[in-house]
Design a protein around this motif. Structure first.
Motif, mmCIF file in Angstrom:
data_model
loop_
_atom_site.group_PDB
_atom_site.id
_atom_site.type_symbol
_atom_site.label_atom_id
_atom_site.label_comp_id
_atom_site.label_asym_id
_atom_site.label_seq_id
_atom_site.Cartn_x
_atom_site.Cartn_y
_atom_site.Cartn_z
ATOM 1 N N GLY A 112 -43.985 19.677 -6.665
ATOM 2 C CA GLY A 112 -45.182 20.523 -6.557
ATOM 3 C C GLY A 112 -46.119 19.974 -5.494
ATOM 4 N N HIS A 113 -46.835 20.877 -4.848
ATOM 5 C CA HIS A 113 -47.726 20.475 -3.749
ATOM 6 C C HIS A 113 -48.756 21.556 -3.458
ATOM 7 C CE1 HIS A 113 -44.306 22.700 -1.993
ATOM 8 N NE2 HIS A 113 -45.247 23.273 -1.257
ATOM 9 N N PHE A 114 -49.846 21.129 -2.833
ATOM 10 C CA PHE A 114 -50.696 22.035 -2.050
ATOM 11 C C PHE A 114 -50.130 22.008 -0.640
ATOM 12 C CE2 PHE A 114 -53.932 20.931 -5.259
ATOM 13 C CZ PHE A 114 -54.531 22.163 -5.478
ATOM 14 N N HIS A 115 -50.372 23.039 0.128
ATOM 15 C CA HIS A 115 -50.051 22.926 1.540
ATOM 16 C C HIS A 115 -51.116 22.050 2.206
ATOM 17 C CE1 HIS A 115 -47.413 26.724 1.167
ATOM 18 N NE2 HIS A 115 -46.723 25.615 0.989
ATOM 19 N N ALA A 116 -50.672 21.247 3.181
ATOM 20 C CA ALA A 116 -51.611 20.349 3.866
ATOM 21 C C ALA A 116 -52.704 21.202 4.527
ATOM 22 C CB ALA A 116 -50.863 19.503 4.880
ATOM 23 N N ALA A 172 -50.241 30.495 2.751
ATOM 24 C CA ALA A 172 -49.607 31.156 1.602
ATOM 25 C C ALA A 172 -48.083 31.004 1.680
ATOM 26 C CB ALA A 172 -49.996 32.625 1.588
ATOM 27 N N GLU A 173 -47.382 31.547 0.692
ATOM 28 C CA GLU A 173 -45.915 31.418 0.645
ATOM 29 C C GLU A 173 -45.332 32.492 -0.271
ATOM 30 O OE1 GLU A 173 -44.748 27.425 -0.136
ATOM 31 O OE2 GLU A 173 -42.606 27.863 -0.040
ATOM 32 N N TYR A 174 -44.101 32.898 0.021
ATOM 33 C CA TYR A 174 -43.318 33.738 -0.901
ATOM 34 C C TYR A 174 -42.261 32.899 -1.602
ATOM 35 C CZ TYR A 174 -44.904 38.318 0.804
ATOM 36 O OH TYR A 174 -45.631 39.437 1.115
ATOM 37 N N TYR A 175 -42.071 33.109 -2.898
ATOM 38 C CA TYR A 175 -40.924 32.582 -3.645
ATOM 39 C C TYR A 175 -40.205 33.786 -4.247
ATOM 40 C CZ TYR A 175 -42.175 27.523 -4.120
ATOM 41 O OH TYR A 175 -42.432 26.197 -3.915
ATOM 42 N N GLY A 176 -38.879 33.753 -4.239
ATOM 43 C CA GLY A 176 -38.098 34.792 -4.914
ATOM 44 C C GLY A 176 -37.033 34.138 -5.769
ATOM 45 N N ALA A 197 -51.783 25.287 -5.391
ATOM 46 C CA ALA A 197 -50.633 24.375 -5.528
ATOM 47 C C ALA A 197 -49.544 25.089 -6.316
ATOM 48 C CB ALA A 197 -51.055 23.109 -6.272
ATOM 49 N N HIS A 198 -48.276 24.718 -6.045
ATOM 50 C CA HIS A 198 -47.164 25.420 -6.691
ATOM 51 C C HIS A 198 -46.043 24.468 -7.041
ATOM 52 C CE1 HIS A 198 -47.488 25.898 -2.343
ATOM 53 N NE2 HIS A 198 -46.166 25.798 -2.253
ATOM 54 N N ARG A 199 -45.436 24.754 -8.181
ATOM 55 C CA ARG A 199 -44.331 23.954 -8.736
ATOM 56 C C ARG A 199 -43.479 24.913 -9.554
ATOM 57 N NH1 ARG A 199 -46.171 19.231 -12.602
ATOM 58 N NH2 ARG A 199 -45.642 17.910 -10.817
ATOM 59 N N GLY A 244 -47.322 22.532 6.132
ATOM 60 C CA GLY A 244 -47.252 21.116 5.728
ATOM 61 C C GLY A 244 -47.282 20.987 4.212
ATOM 62 N N HIS A 245 -47.069 19.762 3.714
ATOM 63 C CA HIS A 245 -47.021 19.542 2.266
ATOM 64 C C HIS A 245 -47.923 18.378 1.897
ATOM 65 C CE1 HIS A 245 -43.150 21.596 3.072
ATOM 66 N NE2 HIS A 245 -43.500 22.245 1.989
ATOM 67 N N ASP A 246 -48.842 18.597 0.990
ATOM 68 C CA ASP A 246 -49.692 17.515 0.461
ATOM 69 C C ASP A 246 -49.205 17.205 -0.957
ATOM 70 O OD1 ASP A 246 -51.555 15.820 -0.568
ATOM 71 O OD2 ASP A 246 -53.281 17.148 -0.283
HETATM 72 ZN ZN ZN Z 1 -45.044 25.342 -0.535
#
Ligand code: ZN
Ligand code: PAN
Length: 189
Positions: A91-95, A100-104, A139-141, A161-163
């Motif tokens: 899991g992360h926040f983007h740096a 934003a992001e898509y997950y499927g 943040a997403h996990r 990026g990934h934080d």
């Molecule tokens: Zn991400």
């Protein structure tokens, strides 16, 4: 699958998300690399730290950090638990927080756990066909609540990026735990 015979930067097996071709990159996350992220430390220490928790394959057609580009990836999370807590991604926040992001979801069953910068945490059910929009500053996990692999595909900006540090230090505001055979999102405090 053989190497790609069609045009494009790689070949995707759309049923599994698997990427084939010279441009596809891969990483593996073991339990040992996730020390401190699961709630039950005692149970964690009793398990085989070489256990693979998830694998990521991704395509980076432009260098990491490029503004205006897009990355594509597939994550496969193994089924299992550390105590009551389901196997999950780091899991992360983007740096760059506002990206934003898509997950499927392609296969399996689980939860997309999201948390805003005020630590408000919520979740969406993932099942084959479900499409998820993760807004910026969230943040997403993903946790695998099923008995089989959970496979998801993702698309995110190449300058996101990934934080990971923020999650390693504070975690999410809730955890996905097994309770009487059900998966339940339980607030951490
Ligand atoms: Zn991400
Ligand atoms: C995904 C994730 C992937 C693995 O591609 O990077 O599912 O999760 P962690 O990065 O938290 O280990 C994504 O969200 N990219 O931005």
């Amino acid at each position: 699958m053989d190497s790609p015979k069609i045009g494009g930067i790689a070949c995707v097996d759309w049923s599994t998300g698997s990427l084939v071709g010279p441009n596809a990159r891969e990483s593996v996350k073991t339990l040992g690399q996730m020390r401190g992220l699961f709630q039950n430390q005692n149970e964690f220490e009793r398990m085989d730290l070489n256990t693979i928790i998830y694998r990521v394959q991704w395509l980076a057609p432009v260098p990491d950090g490029t503004e205006g580009g897009l990355f594509w990836g597939t994550t496969v999370i193994e089924p299992g638990r550390v105590g009551d807590e389901y196997f999950m991604t780091h899991g992360h926040f983007h740096a760059k927080r506002d990206r934003a992001e898509y997950y499927g979801c392609l296969e399996g069953k689980g939860m997309l756990i999201m948390m805003d910068t005020a630590r408000r945490t919520w979740a969406e059910c993932m099942e084959p066909g479900s499409l998820h929009y993760i807004p910026g500053n969230v943040a997403h996990r993903v946790a695998n609540a099923g008995e089989t692999q959970l496979k998801l595909t993702a698309c995110w900006p190449s300058d996101a990026g990934h934080d990971y540090a923020a999650i390693r230090q504070e975690g999410f505001g809730a955890r996905l735990l097994a309770r009487n055979g059900e998966s339940v999102l339980v607030p951490t405090r």
